[in-house]
Scaffold this active site. Sequence first.
Site, PDB file in Angstrom:
ATOM      1  N   HIS A  24       0.821  -1.227   0.000  1.00 28.41           N
ATOM      2  CA  HIS A  24       0.000   0.000   0.000  1.00 28.41           C
ATOM      3  C   HIS A  24       0.853   1.276   0.000  1.00 28.41           C
ATOM      4  O   HIS A  24       0.796   2.112   0.875  1.00 28.41           O
ATOM      5  CB  HIS A  24      -1.105  -0.003   1.061  1.00 28.41           C
ATOM      6  CG  HIS A  24      -0.707  -0.318   2.488  1.00 28.41           C
ATOM      7  ND1 HIS A  24       0.255   0.362   3.165  1.00 28.41           N
ATOM      8  CD2 HIS A  24      -1.183  -1.235   3.350  1.00 28.41           C
ATOM      9  CE1 HIS A  24       0.356  -0.111   4.389  1.00 28.41           C
ATOM     10  NE2 HIS A  24      -0.506  -1.084   4.527  1.00 28.41           N
ATOM     11  N   HIS A  78      -4.457 -10.068  14.050  1.00 26.96           N
ATOM     12  CA  HIS A  78      -4.628  -8.816  13.290  1.00 26.96           C
ATOM     13  C   HIS A  78      -5.396  -9.122  12.013  1.00 26.96           C
ATOM     14  O   HIS A  78      -5.068 -10.075  11.289  1.00 26.96           O
ATOM     15  CB  HIS A  78      -3.221  -8.282  12.981  1.00 26.96           C
ATOM     16  CG  HIS A  78      -3.155  -7.008  12.203  1.00 26.96           C
ATOM     17  ND1 HIS A  78      -4.140  -6.056  12.205  1.00 26.96           N
ATOM     18  CD2 HIS A  78      -2.161  -6.513  11.400  1.00 26.96           C
ATOM     19  CE1 HIS A  78      -3.777  -5.051  11.442  1.00 26.96           C
ATOM     20  NE2 HIS A  78      -2.594  -5.304  10.933  1.00 26.96           N
ATOM     21  N   GLU A  80      -5.675  -7.377   9.182  1.00 28.01           N
ATOM     22  CA  GLU A  80      -5.166  -6.958   7.866  1.00 28.01           C
ATOM     23  C   GLU A  80      -4.817  -8.191   7.033  1.00 28.01           C
ATOM     24  O   GLU A  80      -4.306  -9.196   7.533  1.00 28.01           O
ATOM     25  CB  GLU A  80      -3.953  -6.036   8.020  1.00 28.01           C
ATOM     26  CG  GLU A  80      -3.650  -5.299   6.716  1.00 28.01           C
ATOM     27  CD  GLU A  80      -2.723  -4.090   6.858  1.00 28.01           C
ATOM     28  OE1 GLU A  80      -2.097  -3.926   7.912  1.00 28.01           O
ATOM     29  OE2 GLU A  80      -2.650  -3.315   5.883  1.00 28.01           O
ATOM     30  N   ASP A  82      -2.693  -9.301   4.961  1.00 27.83           N
ATOM     31  CA  ASP A  82      -1.423 -10.017   4.852  1.00 27.83           C
ATOM     32  C   ASP A  82      -1.304 -11.102   5.932  1.00 27.83           C
ATOM     33  O   ASP A  82      -0.468 -11.999   5.816  1.00 27.83           O
ATOM     34  CB  ASP A  82      -0.213  -9.071   4.884  1.00 27.83           C
ATOM     35  CG  ASP A  82      -0.242  -8.064   6.017  1.00 27.83           C
ATOM     36  OD1 ASP A  82      -1.329  -7.749   6.509  1.00 27.83           O
ATOM     37  OD2 ASP A  82       0.833  -7.592   6.408  1.00 27.83           O
ATOM     38  N   HIS A 145      -1.304  -1.356  14.399  1.00 29.93           N
ATOM     39  CA  HIS A 145      -1.707  -0.087  13.860  1.00 29.93           C
ATOM     40  C   HIS A 145      -3.163  -0.062  13.367  1.00 29.93           C
ATOM     41  O   HIS A 145      -3.572   0.879  12.705  1.00 29.93           O
ATOM     42  CB  HIS A 145      -0.772   0.284  12.700  1.00 29.93           C
ATOM     43  CG  HIS A 145      -0.846  -0.715  11.556  1.00 29.93           C
ATOM     44  ND1 HIS A 145      -1.106  -0.321  10.274  1.00 29.93           N
ATOM     45  CD2 HIS A 145      -0.755  -2.062  11.499  1.00 29.93           C
ATOM     46  CE1 HIS A 145      -1.125  -1.385   9.479  1.00 29.93           C
ATOM     47  NE2 HIS A 145      -0.925  -2.446  10.212  1.00 29.93           N
ATOM     48  N   ASP A 164       2.576  -7.453  13.703  1.00 33.72           N
ATOM     49  CA  ASP A 164       3.333  -6.410  12.987  1.00 33.72           C
ATOM     50  C   ASP A 164       4.455  -5.806  13.842  1.00 33.72           C
ATOM     51  O   ASP A 164       5.502  -5.389  13.304  1.00 33.72           O
ATOM     52  CB  ASP A 164       2.399  -5.273  12.557  1.00 33.72           C
ATOM     53  CG  ASP A 164       1.625  -5.598  11.282  1.00 33.72           C
ATOM     54  OD1 ASP A 164       2.053  -6.486  10.530  1.00 33.72           O
ATOM     55  OD2 ASP A 164       0.591  -4.948  11.057  1.00 33.72           O
ATOM     56  N   TYR A 192      10.501  -0.181   8.840  1.00 29.98           N
ATOM     57  CA  TYR A 192       9.141  -0.698   9.064  1.00 29.98           C
ATOM     58  C   TYR A 192       8.392   0.178  10.063  1.00 29.98           C
ATOM     59  O   TYR A 192       7.252   0.585   9.829  1.00 29.98           O
ATOM     60  CB  TYR A 192       9.217  -2.153   9.576  1.00 29.98           C
ATOM     61  CG  TYR A 192       7.864  -2.797   9.619  1.00 29.98           C
ATOM     62  CD1 TYR A 192       7.360  -3.473   8.513  1.00 29.98           C
ATOM     63  CD2 TYR A 192       7.062  -2.703  10.741  1.00 29.98           C
ATOM     64  CE1 TYR A 192       6.097  -4.038   8.533  1.00 29.98           C
ATOM     65  CE2 TYR A 192       5.800  -3.266  10.770  1.00 29.98           C
ATOM     66  CZ  TYR A 192       5.324  -3.933   9.671  1.00 29.98           C
ATOM     67  OH  TYR A 192       4.073  -4.484   9.693  1.00 29.98           O
ATOM     68  N   HIS A 223       6.382 -10.421  10.305  1.00 31.07           N
ATOM     69  CA  HIS A 223       7.190 -10.060   9.136  1.00 31.07           C
ATOM     70  C   HIS A 223       8.659 -10.186   9.513  1.00 31.07           C
ATOM     71  O   HIS A 223       9.104  -9.606  10.505  1.00 31.07           O
ATOM     72  CB  HIS A 223       6.944  -8.612   8.702  1.00 31.07           C
ATOM     73  CG  HIS A 223       5.541  -8.344   8.225  1.00 31.07           C
ATOM     74  ND1 HIS A 223       5.034  -8.862   7.063  1.00 31.07           N
ATOM     75  CD2 HIS A 223       4.554  -7.595   8.766  1.00 31.07           C
ATOM     76  CE1 HIS A 223       3.786  -8.444   6.896  1.00 31.07           C
ATOM     77  NE2 HIS A 223       3.469  -7.675   7.911  1.00 31.07           N
TER      78      HIS A 223
HETATM   79 FE1  FEO Z   1      -0.916  -4.543   9.544  1.00 34.80          FE
HETATM   80 FE2  FEO Z   1       1.398  -6.850   8.444  1.00 34.80          FE
HETATM   81  O1  FEO Z   1      -0.259  -6.006   8.587  1.00 34.80           O
END
Ligand code: FEO
Length: 387
Positions: A24, A78, A80, A82, A145, A164, A192, A223
């Site tokens: 993004h 989370h 999101e 990913d 986040h 994250d 990051y 990640h």
């Molecule tokens: Fe907020 Fe790695 O996604």
Amino acid sequence: MNKIELKPGIYSVGVVDWNLRNFHSYSIHHGATYNAYLIVDEKITLIDTVMAPFSKELLDRISEIVDPSEIDYLISNHVEMDHSGAIPEVMKAATKAVIVTSSPNGLKGLKAHYGDDYPFMEVKAGDSLSLGTRSLTFVATPMLHWPDNMVTYCPEEKILFSNDAFGQHYISNKHFDDEADYSQLMKEAQNYYANILMPFGTQAKKAIAVVEGLDIEMIAPSHGIIWRSFVKEIIKEYKRFADGIMEDTALVIYDTMWHSTERIAHSIVEGFSKRGTNAVMLDLKVNDLSDIITQVLTARYLVIGSPTLNNNILPNVAALLSYLKGLQPRSKQGFAFGSYGWGGQSVGIVNQALEELGVEIIMDPIKINYIPSKEQLLEIENKVAAL
Ligand code: FEO
């Protein structure tokens, strides 16, 4: 595929997305990993999933260890995509699994993405879930986040599954911090934090305070590399980022049409150099915006320049200011500069944007008609040196 075992019975089963370059609008230079973890206990538990296109790879890795139909819990730290994108495919295979998510925002987010047709278990901060010989405790980290964020702690193994938080886009076939290049790893962690977590310093401080109260041997983020030898160091770095501790560094960020604004930038850098401040020239045409933001996180001075084009600023500068507006860097000092032929609106626009960002303006805007003379450049240099 080789099994990656964090501790006996705890596996990393996520994937490497070697080709990702844009997340993004956040530039990723070498790819990303979506880490997921499998705990084999009396209750078999999967912590987070991966992006949807990698669902099969995730299930293949799990299948090397257990039959996915044996999974009892799927912890969604989370929403999101990913980390949650593979939930539909995993749940097709994990027919008895219950999805564990934060209340109320995790549940709300997962239902909005994947519908109501799954068995959900809502958990709140401090709730615990027994897996048999081990347990999991949930720590809410809202707005770090997204509103739903939580992290999961296994006290028996002293592992924090941090999603994250503490993540980085450090990509290699290595899995642990002591196998990675330390300075590159820390740089990626800063990159990051700057691009994803910078606006949430207050929430980060609260989360760090909670994490510091836990006995942690290993941080397993969603990640990048797993922290086991430099846990204290990465927590210390996060405190530095969240506290807004800055270096005596000036970023002179600009775009230029016919090099006049660039000449002014050079004089500003010379001025900072005279006063002993580390100064960096960052031409927006050749520097990646996400990399600039990494430096913004810890630099004290933010000096931004644009010539006037069509009564406005150059598009690259507009993109920088827009990105900064969202990321809300704190406690910076700076000023605006630029050249113009007629009109001359750009410097005022940049100055106003800096004020709106909360940057303390430490020098009147520098605005030069057409081409700066030697005398003007020296005057700029001396003014900056005298700051
Ligand atoms: Fe907020 Fe790695 O996604």
